[in-house]
Enzyme design. Structure first.
Site, PDB file in Angstrom:
ATOM      1  N   GLU A 173      -5.053  -1.650   4.812  1.00 17.37           N
ATOM      2  CA  GLU A 173      -4.950  -2.562   5.883  1.00 17.37           C
ATOM      3  C   GLU A 173      -5.301  -1.673   7.204  1.00 17.37           C
ATOM      4  O   GLU A 173      -5.551  -2.376   8.217  1.00 17.37           O
ATOM      5  CB  GLU A 173      -3.482  -2.951   6.102  1.00 17.37           C
ATOM      6  CG  GLU A 173      -3.083  -4.089   4.987  1.00 17.37           C
ATOM      7  CD  GLU A 173      -1.753  -4.345   4.976  1.00 17.37           C
ATOM      8  OE1 GLU A 173      -1.090  -3.873   5.572  1.00 17.37           O
ATOM      9  OE2 GLU A 173      -1.391  -5.795   4.662  1.00 17.37           O
TER      10      GLU A 173
ATOM     11  N   GLU B  72       2.120   6.760 -14.946  1.00 21.72           N
ATOM     12  CA  GLU B  72       2.661   7.510 -14.021  1.00 21.72           C
ATOM     13  C   GLU B  72       3.046   8.857 -14.500  1.00 21.72           C
ATOM     14  O   GLU B  72       3.724   9.650 -13.725  1.00 21.72           O
ATOM     15  CB  GLU B  72       4.158   6.717 -13.808  1.00 21.72           C
ATOM     16  CG  GLU B  72       4.001   5.249 -13.302  1.00 21.72           C
ATOM     17  CD  GLU B  72       5.032   4.534 -12.946  1.00 21.72           C
ATOM     18  OE1 GLU B  72       6.218   5.320 -12.842  1.00 21.72           O
ATOM     19  OE2 GLU B  72       5.209   3.410 -12.645  1.00 21.72           O
TER      20      GLU B  72
END
Length: 293
Positions: A81, A112
């Site tokens: 963004e 992960e």
């Protein structure tokens, strides 16, 4: 057995299924609001992290984000963004996400735990001593994220660690530690709820503060945007009218001549300059429009 907060069960959330829908929703919302207060408590740490981010951005450095699972998604959102909102150059942004782009559809948890991938992804990111890496992990113990931070530290990259559990490896390893002490989740371990809300708030606070300091946000406007669609063109025209007092037609013409760049168009209108002169003038002031207003 004492569990970390992000894994513990919230006593206030037990028995929700027996309550009316609106009461359940009200409870979930209230727990989100409580979680957001963690960002207020971490204000000094967020300010310190923002200062590091500002230094990297102002000096032409790169900004990287690292994370896995839902915390990685929060980091990814901020990374994607910033170019559109504040004009941070996309070629200076990096995202290290466990499992890479192919894992965005499945969010397979196995990635992960891949410390080697975290190290490798950092090495391939091109981040170095002039840059900063923002690492987000609710637990503060995610192996992928930790190895990326350790590799960054070894490379002289400044690191910002954001975690929701106190005294965790990520907060110990990071140059700037931001503890968001959120309460136990409504659904134990579901850190996409309160923990992620606090993470997003902290990231919003950091990036917006940096944008203000860099002159990318002026008088409540995102003046560093490039208007490349109809919605943004109309927004840019409104910004130009507010900053310069020009007519809608003059705003549209200046914006078109400036290739959609709001700062350049504003300076053209304010100082009656051509595009090239406006660009050179802005460059002399590090792209900051504020001195001309």
């Amino acid at each position: 057995m004492t569990l970390p907060t992000t894994e513990d069960r919230d006593p206030q959330s037990i028995g929700l299924s027996a309550k009316p829908d609106e009461e359940v929703l009200a409870h979930i919302l209230q727990r989100q609001i409580v979680a957001l207060e963690a960002a207020r408590d971490a204000m000094p740490q967020i300010a310190g992290a923002a200062a590091a981010l500002h230094a990297a951005a102002a000096s032409g450095g790169k900004i990287g984000y690292a994370g896995a699972g839902s915390a990685g998604l929060t980091a990814l959102t901020d990374c994607l963004e910033l170019p559109g909102t504040f004009g941070f150059p996309a070629d200076r942004m990096r995202i290290l996400y466990a499992g890479g782009a192919k894992n965005l559809m499945t969010l397979a948890g196995v990635h992960e735990d891949d410390s080697e991938a975290g190290f490798k992804d950092f090495q391939e990111s091109g981040l170095g001593s002039r840059d900063v890496l923002i690492a987000v992990s609710a637990s503060g113990t995610t192996p992928y994220t930790l190895s990326a931070v350790q590799a960054a530290n070894d490379a002289g990259t400044e690191t910002i660690g954001i975690a929701n559990n106190a005294d965790t490896p990520l907060l110990r390893e990071a140059t700037h530690a931001v503890l968001l002490k959120t309460p136990a989740e409504v659904i134990a371990g579901s850190t996409r709820l309160g923990a992620a809300s606090a993470q997003k708030a902290a990231l919003n606070m950091m990036s917006t503060l940096v944008a203000l300091r860099l002159g990318h946000a002026v008088r409540g406007h995102m003046v560093n945007l490039v208007a490349d669609n109809e919605k943004l063109r109309l927004r840019a025209q409104r910004i130009l009218q507010d900053l310069t007092g020009c007519t809608p037609d003059d705003a549209a013409i200046a914006l078109q001549n400036a290739g959609g760049r709001v700062k350049t168009a504003a300076l053209m209108l304010l100082k009656n300059l051509d595009v090239d002169t406006a660009d050179r003038t802005l460059a002399l002031h590090d792209g900051n429009l504020r001195p001309f207003l």
